[in-house]
Write an enzyme that holds these catalytic residues in place. Structure first.
Site, mmCIF file in Angstrom:
data_model
loop_
_atom_site.group_PDB
_atom_site.id
_atom_site.type_symbol
_atom_site.label_atom_id
_atom_site.label_comp_id
_atom_site.label_asym_id
_atom_site.label_seq_id
_atom_site.Cartn_x
_atom_site.Cartn_y
_atom_site.Cartn_z
ATOM 1 N N HIS A 208 -3.508 -5.274 0.772
ATOM 2 C CA HIS A 208 -2.912 -5.654 2.067
ATOM 3 C C HIS A 208 -3.006 -7.165 2.283
ATOM 4 O O HIS A 208 -3.923 -7.647 2.978
ATOM 5 C CB HIS A 208 -3.627 -4.936 3.210
ATOM 6 C CG HIS A 208 -3.289 -3.495 3.348
ATOM 7 N ND1 HIS A 208 -2.210 -3.051 4.066
ATOM 8 C CD2 HIS A 208 -3.895 -2.400 2.830
ATOM 9 C CE1 HIS A 208 -2.150 -1.724 4.013
ATOM 10 N NE2 HIS A 208 -3.166 -1.305 3.267
ATOM 11 N N CYS B 218 0.835 -1.195 0.000
ATOM 12 C CA CYS B 218 0.000 0.000 0.000
ATOM 13 C C CYS B 218 0.882 1.263 0.000
ATOM 14 O O CYS B 218 1.488 1.569 -1.019
ATOM 15 C CB CYS B 218 -0.989 -0.027 1.161
ATOM 16 S SG CYS B 218 -2.349 1.148 0.981
ATOM 17 N N GLU C 73 -1.373 -8.873 4.231
ATOM 18 C CA GLU C 73 -0.976 -9.184 5.606
ATOM 19 C C GLU C 73 -2.077 -8.967 6.640
ATOM 20 O O GLU C 73 -1.954 -9.387 7.799
ATOM 21 C CB GLU C 73 0.229 -8.313 5.995
ATOM 22 C CG GLU C 73 -0.066 -6.911 6.504
ATOM 23 C CD GLU C 73 -0.616 -5.920 5.490
ATOM 24 O OE1 GLU C 73 -0.875 -4.773 5.893
ATOM 25 O OE2 GLU C 73 -0.806 -6.267 4.310
#
Length: 233
Positions: A176, A85, A178
């Site tokens: 994202h 990001c 994660e």
């Protein structure tokens, strides 16, 4: 050792930490907002996380110039690098691209279907991953122009530059991979332009796929770092 640059407490390494550890990688989290120094040269690997500042906000986040220098050095010397990001946007700017702050299409929020371009087929990190890739997203800025020579790897219906590679081993992803549900919920609650309930339901409903895809990406990145380190030794 993989250096991880965290820009704020609300955007942590999150699930990636455990997935990287499971793959045998070791990480060192650097928190420049808390006084940690940003190294001038990369180690074995580098991950630069997201955050609410924009890629040009040096006054608000005075460590950003050092992060851009580090990203440029990592891309130049082939250090395995992953920008997530804001990290992807910083990678783009560091290497000669541009970012549109407050891009006209508006905020992309929820679990975005990222479609790989043909160029991704042979990519060592992204080639062969789920297509579409379920990418949790919560951004209003976007990469407008890729750096010269960058390889464009993935897009979504709303924003074209969802994934790219600079040089041999520096990747940027706008989404994202994660993020966990609690972290995502925190972002949604903080943003006045996000209708939190539907985006959280979307992540909850697709979380098994998000976890499987994110874990595979993290595992591949750890293996790329390990192989690069072995080559250097």
């Amino acid at each position: 050792m993989i250096d991880v640059v965290e820009h704020e407490p609300g955007c942590p390494l999150d699930r990636f930490g455990g997935w990287l550890e499971d793959a045998g990688a070791k990480v060192r989290v650097l928190r420049p907002y808390a006084g940690d120094a940003v190294p001038s040269t990369p180690g074995d690997g580098l991950i630069v996380l997201g955050g609410q500042v924009d890629a040009y906000a040096d006054d608000a986040a005075p460590w950003l110039p050092a992060v851009r220098v580090l990203l440029r050095a990592a891309a130049a010397d082939g250090t395995p690098t992953l920008g997530i990001c804001l990290g992807a946007q910083l990678l783009a700017v560091a290497c000669g691209g541009t970012v549109d702050v407050g891009a006209a299409p508006g905020r992309e929020a929820g679990v975005v279907d990222v479609h790989w371009r043909p160029e991704a087929a042979g990519d060592p990190l992204l080639g062969g991953l789920a297509d579409p890739f379920p990418g949790p997203s919560m951004h209003a800025d976007a990469v407008a122009e890729l750096p010269p020579g960058a390889v464009w790897l993935g897009s979504s219906a709303m924003y074209p530059h969802q994934a790219f590679r600079v040089g041999a081993a520096a990747w940027g992803v706008q989404f994202h991979p994660e993020v966990s549900e609690p972290t995502f919920a925190g972002w949604a609650a903080e943003l006045g332009d996000v209708d939190a309930a539907p985006v959280l339901r979307e992540l909850a409903g697709r979380d098994a796929d998000v976890v499987a895809a994110g874990r595979e990406l993290a595992t591949r990145f750890a293996r790329i770092v390990e192989a690069a380190g072995a080559d250097r030794r």
